[in-house]
Design an enzyme around this catalytic site. Sequence first.
Site, short mmCIF file in Angstrom:
data_model
loop_
_atom_site.label_atom_id
_atom_site.label_comp_id
_atom_site.label_asym_id
_atom_site.label_seq_id
_atom_site.Cartn_x
_atom_site.Cartn_y
_atom_site.Cartn_z
CG HIS A 43 -1.85 -1.08 1.40
ND1 HIS A 43 -1.72 -2.05 2.37
CD2 HIS A 43 -2.96 -1.39 0.69
CE1 HIS A 43 -2.72 -2.91 2.26
NE2 HIS A 43 -3.49 -2.54 1.25
N GLY A 153 -2.59 -1.70 -7.38
CA GLY A 153 -1.45 -2.61 -7.44
C GLY A 153 -1.63 -3.74 -8.43
CD GLN A 159 -8.88 -5.18 -6.72
OE1 GLN A 159 -9.63 -5.80 -6.01
NE2 GLN A 159 -7.85 -4.49 -6.25
CG LEU A 189 4.75 -7.07 1.26
CD1 LEU A 189 5.16 -5.65 1.60
CD2 LEU A 189 5.09 -8.01 2.41
NE ARG A 192 -7.76 -12.09 1.39
CZ ARG A 192 -9.01 -12.24 1.81
NH1 ARG A 192 -9.26 -12.94 2.88
NH2 ARG A 192 -10.01 -11.68 1.16
P1 AMP Z 1 -6.35 -3.95 -0.50
O1 AMP Z 1 -6.22 -3.15 0.75
O2 AMP Z 1 -5.87 -5.35 -0.36
O3 AMP Z 1 -7.72 -3.84 -1.11
O4 AMP Z 1 -5.36 -3.30 -1.55
C1 AMP Z 1 -5.42 -1.96 -1.89
C2 AMP Z 1 -4.51 -1.71 -3.07
O5 AMP Z 1 -3.17 -2.07 -2.73
C3 AMP Z 1 -4.90 -2.55 -4.30
O6 AMP Z 1 -4.78 -1.75 -5.46
C4 AMP Z 1 -3.87 -3.65 -4.28
O7 AMP Z 1 -3.59 -4.20 -5.55
C5 AMP Z 1 -2.65 -2.92 -3.73
N1 AMP Z 1 -1.71 -3.89 -3.15
C6 AMP Z 1 -1.96 -4.82 -2.22
N2 AMP Z 1 -0.85 -5.55 -1.98
C7 AMP Z 1 0.12 -5.09 -2.79
C8 AMP Z 1 1.49 -5.44 -3.03
N3 AMP Z 1 2.09 -6.42 -2.40
N4 AMP Z 1 2.17 -4.72 -3.95
C9 AMP Z 1 1.58 -3.70 -4.64
N5 AMP Z 1 0.30 -3.33 -4.46
C10 AMP Z 1 -0.43 -4.01 -3.55
#
Ligand code: AMP
Length: 280
Positions: A43, A153, A159, A189, A192
């Site tokens: 993030h 990401g 997605q 990363l 979860r």
């Molecule tokens: P989430 O909180 O899991 O919904 O993720 C929010 C955003 O962070 C989404 O656009 C994800 O793709 C991105 N994201 C989550 N994990 C990673 C990662 N390891 N590397 C890059 N972006 C990430």
Amino acid sequence: MFYLLKCFIQMKTLLNNIDLNEALFGNSNIGFVPTMGSLHDGHISLIKKSLKLSNKTIVSIFVNPKQFNKKQDYKKYPRNIKKDLKILKKLKVDYVYLPKIKDIYKAKNKIKIKLNKQDKILCAKYRKGHFEGVIEVMTRLTKIVNPSKIFMGEKDLQQLLLVKRFVEKNFKSKIICCKIIRDKNKLALSSRNILLNKDNLNKAGKIAKNLIIFKKKLFKKKNLKDSIFKKKNELKKKYNIKIDYLELRDKKNLKLTNKIKNAKIFIAYHINKVRLIDNL
Ligand code: AMP
């Protein structure tokens, strides 16, 4: 001078849409980072990119109930708001938006998202209704925030591509793609990951490394389909995991492919009841 000024400006916490409209009024080139919280370096990389490319950066933290196809998964999704706010303050984010369910879903207009048959692959096949929920929340958030750029990401590539298609068709906002951040063991990363014990974290790291090496060797293989089939069985047995899918697909249109050029390996698997995804 600008940097000094920024040091003194406090991050604003926006608890509802009235706060948000007031704060964002008159701003241009807004960068938006939508998240579900439990922030990690993945993030943070998105946020840093937004801070660099935008006049103002707004990060939302909203665990969207509509995108969970299992109630239990929604309930046990990691939440860590105090730590998140500390991280965001330190990064000097301009705004953090913490909407309630009614802030997102109170708008009367119904949004009916329908995926094409070709879209019902990978996670769309295994998590029924998940992407419809993601696209709906992203449509609503984009309408509310009206950003110039939305940072997402590549970790969740399916997605990203679906949201990009829906959002860019209906709004002026542009989706900015950000690369996958991994830990020292090459594990992508994810919020979860907190749900895994040390052994399973190690295992997940080994699976990521195994697939990175496997992909490098795929160049030399003649029958890619067969190699992937064998790899799936090997990983299942070696690490005692349940694999939803292990597939080689084109990284732009997600079509199944037999060529390694412009392709990525997509995996979703369950390790001790935690579902992880990756693409390499
Ligand atoms: P989430 O909180 O899991 O919904 O993720 C929010 C955003 O962070 C989404 O656009 C994800 O793709 C991105 N994201 C989550 N994990 C990673 C990662 N390891 N590397 C890059 N972006 C990430």
